[in-house]
Design a protein around this motif. Structure first.
Motif, mmCIF file in Angstrom:
data_model
loop_
_atom_site.group_PDB
_atom_site.id
_atom_site.type_symbol
_atom_site.label_atom_id
_atom_site.label_comp_id
_atom_site.label_asym_id
_atom_site.label_seq_id
_atom_site.Cartn_x
_atom_site.Cartn_y
_atom_site.Cartn_z
ATOM 1 N N THR A 218 0.815 -1.216 0.000
ATOM 2 C CA THR A 218 0.000 0.000 0.000
ATOM 3 C C THR A 218 0.848 1.264 0.000
ATOM 4 O O THR A 218 0.324 2.356 -0.204
ATOM 5 C CB THR A 218 -0.931 0.021 1.221
ATOM 6 O OG1 THR A 218 -0.136 -0.040 2.415
ATOM 7 C CG2 THR A 218 -1.883 -1.157 1.201
ATOM 8 N N THR A 219 2.142 1.159 0.235
ATOM 9 C CA THR A 219 3.007 2.333 0.286
ATOM 10 C C THR A 219 4.154 2.215 -0.720
ATOM 11 O O THR A 219 5.197 2.822 -0.547
ATOM 12 C CB THR A 219 3.600 2.527 1.690
ATOM 13 O OG1 THR A 219 4.351 1.355 2.065
ATOM 14 C CG2 THR A 219 2.498 2.758 2.710
ATOM 15 N N TYR A 220 3.958 1.442 -1.781
ATOM 16 C CA TYR A 220 5.026 1.222 -2.748
ATOM 17 C C TYR A 220 5.194 2.436 -3.654
ATOM 18 O O TYR A 220 4.225 2.953 -4.217
ATOM 19 C CB TYR A 220 4.733 -0.020 -3.594
ATOM 20 C CG TYR A 220 5.737 -0.225 -4.700
ATOM 21 C CD1 TYR A 220 7.052 -0.558 -4.402
ATOM 22 C CD2 TYR A 220 5.376 -0.050 -6.028
ATOM 23 C CE1 TYR A 220 7.996 -0.731 -5.405
ATOM 24 C CE2 TYR A 220 6.307 -0.225 -7.042
ATOM 25 C CZ TYR A 220 7.607 -0.564 -6.722
ATOM 26 O OH TYR A 220 8.526 -0.721 -7.718
ATOM 27 N N ASP A 221 6.444 2.892 -3.812
ATOM 28 C CA ASP A 221 6.774 3.988 -4.704
ATOM 29 C C ASP A 221 7.809 3.479 -5.708
ATOM 30 O O ASP A 221 8.905 3.065 -5.322
ATOM 31 C CB ASP A 221 7.363 5.181 -3.927
ATOM 32 C CG ASP A 221 6.402 5.716 -2.880
ATOM 33 O OD1 ASP A 221 5.240 5.973 -3.231
ATOM 34 O OD2 ASP A 221 6.815 5.866 -1.718
ATOM 35 N N THR A 222 7.471 3.483 -7.002
ATOM 36 C CA THR A 222 8.386 3.028 -8.037
ATOM 37 C C THR A 222 9.663 3.858 -8.001
ATOM 38 O O THR A 222 9.606 5.086 -7.966
ATOM 39 C CB THR A 222 7.734 3.136 -9.418
ATOM 40 O OG1 THR A 222 6.518 2.385 -9.428
ATOM 41 C CG2 THR A 222 8.662 2.598 -10.499
ATOM 42 N N SER A 223 10.826 3.187 -8.030
ATOM 43 C CA SER A 223 12.084 3.916 -7.881
ATOM 44 C C SER A 223 13.215 3.176 -8.568
ATOM 45 O O SER A 223 13.228 1.943 -8.620
ATOM 46 C CB SER A 223 12.421 4.096 -6.395
ATOM 47 O OG SER A 223 13.660 4.743 -6.226
ATOM 48 N N PHE A 224 14.185 3.951 -9.128
ATOM 49 C CA PHE A 224 15.430 3.366 -9.603
ATOM 50 C C PHE A 224 16.566 4.333 -9.328
ATOM 51 O O PHE A 224 16.359 5.536 -9.149
ATOM 52 C CB PHE A 224 15.355 2.999 -11.092
ATOM 53 C CG PHE A 224 15.279 4.175 -12.028
ATOM 54 C CD1 PHE A 224 16.432 4.802 -12.475
ATOM 55 C CD2 PHE A 224 14.063 4.647 -12.471
ATOM 56 C CE1 PHE A 224 16.378 5.881 -13.338
ATOM 57 C CE2 PHE A 224 13.982 5.729 -13.342
ATOM 58 C CZ PHE A 224 15.147 6.348 -13.773
ATOM 59 N N GLU A 225 17.791 3.786 -9.295
ATOM 60 C CA GLU A 225 18.989 4.570 -8.995
ATOM 61 C C GLU A 225 20.026 4.393 -10.107
ATOM 62 O O GLU A 225 20.140 3.316 -10.690
ATOM 63 C CB GLU A 225 19.624 4.122 -7.671
ATOM 64 C CG GLU A 225 18.728 4.227 -6.468
ATOM 65 C CD GLU A 225 19.342 3.590 -5.228
ATOM 66 O OE1 GLU A 225 20.582 3.352 -5.244
ATOM 67 O OE2 GLU A 225 18.610 3.315 -4.274
ATOM 68 N N LEU A 226 20.774 5.460 -10.360
ATOM 69 C CA LEU A 226 21.900 5.435 -11.284
ATOM 70 C C LEU A 226 23.142 5.944 -10.560
ATOM 71 O O LEU A 226 23.072 6.963 -9.870
ATOM 72 C CB LEU A 226 21.612 6.306 -12.511
ATOM 73 C CG LEU A 226 20.429 5.899 -13.391
ATOM 74 C CD1 LEU A 226 20.176 6.966 -14.454
ATOM 75 C CD2 LEU A 226 20.674 4.545 -14.045
ATOM 76 N N SER A 227 24.269 5.252 -10.718
ATOM 77 C CA SER A 227 25.507 5.694 -10.070
ATOM 78 C C SER A 227 26.696 5.076 -10.785
ATOM 79 O O SER A 227 26.528 4.284 -11.720
ATOM 80 C CB SER A 227 25.522 5.305 -8.588
ATOM 81 O OG SER A 227 25.553 3.886 -8.451
#
Length: 236
Positions: A218-227
């Motif tokens: 119920t609290t999922y936020d789509t996210s990705f990281e670049l580094s």
């Protein structure tokens, strides 16, 4: 077996972060790690993270102050760093597995809601990260492609909220996390360069995708990281 440190900017803003990193570096002198074939000192350039928030309200601890909730909606970019210590085990020519413990902080900044008045809100999200990676280099030559694939498990810790208000004092608040692990996938593709018999340099552009939080649909936020992860290895 080898041991490496992974990190980023060493300019620290909080006493807690200083103590955390000091403890990590102190371990490099312990007998267990001293028996390793090599020590890998590494760092990452600042990480960029893109997250989609779906009408999210965050409620910092007030400590007796009158505070406003942090409202997030839509795509937000964050920047930050990671640092930590890991153990790497070579089990076949060119192949290794690694695991350890890292600290990560990602920060975003936005203007306050119009009803709250002029100013800005800075949110510093922090986690303890446990990587589990499979690594491979394809050649014993001085320069070789270097690949990593694996998962990250994050344990959220208390975040920081800084509210800058025009004409009023700045508020420094805490945001308690939901104490459930967050799972990510990791892919890194780069190069491994052997400087000499003692030192090896590795650099990998890396992509991290957030699968979600255990029990947190119920609290999922789509996210990705670049580094870009870089490591300097010292061999005994």
């Amino acid at each position: 077996m080898s041991v490496y440190l992974s990190g980023c900017q060493l300019t620290l803003c909080h006493e807690q972060e200083f103590l955390f990193f000091a403890c990590l570096y102190a371990y490099s002198d312990c007998p267990i790690l001293g028996a390793a074939d090599s020590i890998h000192l590494g760092d990452t350039i600042p990480t960029l993270s893109r997250t989609y928030y779906n009408y999210r309200y965050l409620y910092p601890e007030s400590d007796g102050q009158v505070v406003e909730p942090v409202y997030l909606n839509g795509y937000r970019w964050s920047s930050g760093y990671s640092a930590g210590i890991s153990v790497l085990y070579n089990y076949a020519p060119g192949w290794s597995v690694s695991s350890g413990i890292w600290f990560q902080q990602l920060s975003l900044r936005q203007t306050r809601q119009p009803v709250a008045g002029p100013g800005s809100v800075s949110l510093h999200n922090r986690v303890i990260r446990f990587p589990l990676l499979l690594n491979y280099y394809s050649s014993t030559q001085r320069l070789s492609p270097y690949f990593s694939l694996g998962v990250f498990v994050d344990l959220p810790i208390t975040s920081r909220v800084v509210v800058t208000r025009d004409g009023e004092s700045t508020q420094y608040l805490r945001l308690k996390p939901t104490p459930r692990p967050i799972f990510h996938g990791f892919v890194g593709i780069g190069v491994r360069y052997k400087l000499n018999d003692r030192y090896t340099l590795m650099a990998q552009p890396a992509w991290v995708y957030k699968f979600g939080q255990l029990g947190g649909a119920t609290t999922y936020d789509t996210s990705f990281e670049l580094s870009i992860l870089t490591q300097l290895a010292y061999t005994f």
